[in-house]
Motif scaffolding. Sequence first.
Motif, PDB file in Angstrom:
ATOM      1  N   GLU A  98      -9.315 -18.342  27.217  1.00  0.00           N
ATOM      2  CA  GLU A  98     -10.114 -18.763  26.322  1.00  0.00           C
ATOM      3  C   GLU A  98     -11.440 -19.313  26.634  1.00  0.00           C
ATOM      4  OE1 GLU A  98      -7.695 -21.536  24.066  1.00  0.00           O
ATOM      5  OE2 GLU A  98      -6.482 -19.947  23.312  1.00  0.00           O
ATOM      6  N   ASP A  99     -11.439 -20.027  27.648  1.00  0.00           N
ATOM      7  CA  ASP A  99     -12.674 -20.659  28.506  1.00  0.00           C
ATOM      8  C   ASP A  99     -13.687 -19.631  28.944  1.00  0.00           C
ATOM      9  OD1 ASP A  99     -11.635 -23.155  27.521  1.00  0.00           O
ATOM     10  OD2 ASP A  99     -10.667 -23.416  29.732  1.00  0.00           O
ATOM     11  N   VAL A 100     -13.335 -18.365  29.175  1.00  0.00           N
ATOM     12  CA  VAL A 100     -14.233 -17.435  29.704  1.00  0.00           C
ATOM     13  C   VAL A 100     -15.090 -17.100  28.592  1.00  0.00           C
ATOM     14  CG1 VAL A 100     -14.371 -15.159  30.792  1.00  0.00           C
ATOM     15  CG2 VAL A 100     -12.341 -16.556  31.099  1.00  0.00           C
ATOM     16  N   ASP A 103     -18.907 -12.423  26.609  1.00  0.00           N
ATOM     17  CA  ASP A 103     -19.689 -11.547  26.976  1.00  0.00           C
ATOM     18  C   ASP A 103     -19.444 -11.131  28.522  1.00  0.00           C
ATOM     19  OD1 ASP A 103     -20.477 -13.815  28.088  1.00  0.00           O
ATOM     20  OD2 ASP A 103     -22.830 -13.444  27.763  1.00  0.00           O
ATOM     21  N   ALA A 104     -18.893 -12.197  29.326  1.00  0.00           N
ATOM     22  CA  ALA A 104     -18.232 -11.792  30.550  1.00  0.00           C
ATOM     23  C   ALA A 104     -16.894 -11.185  30.463  1.00  0.00           C
ATOM     24  CB  ALA A 104     -18.262 -13.378  31.448  1.00  0.00           C
ATOM     25  N   LEU A 105     -16.048 -11.683  29.598  1.00  0.00           N
ATOM     26  CA  LEU A 105     -15.073 -11.176  29.600  1.00  0.00           C
ATOM     27  C   LEU A 105     -14.773  -9.343  29.186  1.00  0.00           C
ATOM     28  CD1 LEU A 105     -11.590 -11.611  29.558  1.00  0.00           C
ATOM     29  CD2 LEU A 105     -11.929 -12.490  27.169  1.00  0.00           C
ATOM     30  N   TYR A 106     -15.720  -9.370  28.285  1.00  0.00           N
ATOM     31  CA  TYR A 106     -15.664  -7.894  27.611  1.00  0.00           C
ATOM     32  C   TYR A 106     -16.411  -7.064  28.604  1.00  0.00           C
ATOM     33  CZ  TYR A 106     -14.774 -10.179  23.071  1.00  0.00           C
ATOM     34  OH  TYR A 106     -14.186 -10.829  22.206  1.00  0.00           O
ATOM     35  N   HIS A 236     -14.937 -23.399  36.376  1.00  0.00           N
ATOM     36  CA  HIS A 236     -13.261 -23.568  36.435  1.00  0.00           C
ATOM     37  C   HIS A 236     -12.723 -22.055  35.998  1.00  0.00           C
ATOM     38  CE1 HIS A 236     -14.349 -24.381  32.359  1.00  0.00           C
ATOM     39  NE2 HIS A 236     -13.249 -24.372  31.971  1.00  0.00           N
ATOM     40  N   TRP A 237     -13.315 -21.433  34.892  1.00  0.00           N
ATOM     41  CA  TRP A 237     -12.406 -20.290  34.313  1.00  0.00           C
ATOM     42  C   TRP A 237     -12.594 -18.942  35.211  1.00  0.00           C
ATOM     43  CZ3 TRP A 237     -15.954 -16.437  34.439  1.00  0.00           C
ATOM     44  CH2 TRP A 237     -17.438 -16.969  34.008  1.00  0.00           C
ATOM     45  N   TYR A 238     -13.483 -18.956  36.422  1.00  0.00           N
ATOM     46  CA  TYR A 238     -13.389 -17.916  37.313  1.00  0.00           C
ATOM     47  C   TYR A 238     -12.314 -17.591  37.992  1.00  0.00           C
ATOM     48  CZ  TYR A 238     -16.292 -14.840  40.141  1.00  0.00           C
ATOM     49  OH  TYR A 238     -16.738 -13.462  40.672  1.00  0.00           O
ATOM     50  N   VAL A 244      -7.093 -11.804  36.621  1.00  0.00           N
ATOM     51  CA  VAL A 244      -6.859 -10.609  35.535  1.00  0.00           C
ATOM     52  C   VAL A 244      -7.458  -9.429  35.991  1.00  0.00           C
ATOM     53  CG1 VAL A 244      -7.104  -9.919  33.289  1.00  0.00           C
ATOM     54  CG2 VAL A 244      -6.432 -12.314  33.600  1.00  0.00           C
ATOM     55  N   LEU A 245      -8.665  -9.499  36.279  1.00  0.00           N
ATOM     56  CA  LEU A 245      -9.253  -8.226  36.817  1.00  0.00           C
ATOM     57  C   LEU A 245      -8.815  -7.542  38.098  1.00  0.00           C
ATOM     58  CD1 LEU A 245     -13.049  -9.161  36.189  1.00  0.00           C
ATOM     59  CD2 LEU A 245     -11.267  -7.915  34.419  1.00  0.00           C
ATOM     60  N   THR A 246      -8.497  -8.495  38.922  1.00  0.00           N
ATOM     61  CA  THR A 246      -7.975  -8.139  40.274  1.00  0.00           C
ATOM     62  C   THR A 246      -6.594  -7.469  40.019  1.00  0.00           C
ATOM     63  OG1 THR A 246      -9.336  -9.586  41.533  1.00  0.00           O
ATOM     64  CG2 THR A 246      -7.302  -8.971  42.691  1.00  0.00           C
ATOM     65  N   PHE A 247      -5.834  -7.977  39.172  1.00  0.00           N
ATOM     66  CA  PHE A 247      -4.305  -7.411  38.848  1.00  0.00           C
ATOM     67  C   PHE A 247      -4.339  -6.127  38.253  1.00  0.00           C
ATOM     68  CE2 PHE A 247      -0.996  -6.726  35.915  1.00  0.00           C
ATOM     69  CZ  PHE A 247       0.165  -6.973  36.399  1.00  0.00           C
TER      70      PHE A 247
END
Length: 303
Positions: A98-100, A103-106, A236-238, A244-247
């Motif tokens: 939620e804190d991400v 735009d960076a998440l998508y 802190h959300w990084y 998630v992306l590495t997984f």
Amino acid sequence: MLYRQTAARSIFRAISRSNASVARSSLVNNVFKAHLTSSTRSAARPTVSPSLALAAHKPVTTALVRYASTSHKSDEDVDVMAGIKGDAKVIKQTFSLEDVPKDALYLGMAGVIPYLATSLETVYLAYEVNRANTLGDGLIFSGQSAELMLHMLEPVQIGYGAVILSFLGAVHWGLEWAGYGGRFGYRRYAAGIVAPAVAWPTLLFPVEHALITQFLAFTFLYYNDARAAVQGRAPHWYGMYRFVLTFVVGASIVATLIGREQISGIVSKDHNISEKISALLFLQKKEKQEAEERRKAEQEESE
């Protein structure tokens, strides 16, 4: 005078006896009436045997036992469900994005789609090659077509992985330039240098070796990014974002390796870096020999 006293005493005794008889008669009447009333009531009330009394009380006892067991069971179910809900809430909070920034998440999720797509396609083409080798023909593609497409996907997946690794290293350069969390100098610049230094040589490795090397590089960069987020050198959300992306990327690499392992004895092996260098040196030597032979032939013709 004596006569009068005697008469008075006689009258007093008579009155006393009459009062005692009246009191006695009233007491007897009350006791008798009470006995008759209790007898009448006992006669009117039906006699209940002990077995009937036990039978009458048994359903009540059974209902109480059932209620106690049911209420205890329901309490246990409530406790178990509460524990499961609590664990699910903890997991949700732990892996929350939620804190991400959206735009960076998508964009990050969209960035791993090509890697995931090449992995899934590799698994499917491996299935086609294996099916063609077993049954004589593939489901959609022929065995040769599937093998050719598989070899075309290899540099795409490895090259894209090298690009992602280089990009992840460059993020730390941007954080250093922005002064996020302070100035760390070479300590933070090193991450941006090591990532491409490890990523780009994998383009020359055999496919399996290149994928394993990139998997280790992705894991190391995630560890470094998670530490940076905890220590305040990154948002802190990084850390969770990178997890998630590495997984997804790591699962794609594992799927690709499993798919290629299924056809390890069918598809021709790719040449490793030493074989490619040896072939290049042999070709250069052959070209020199041919050039020398042409020069000698030209000299003989001129003579």
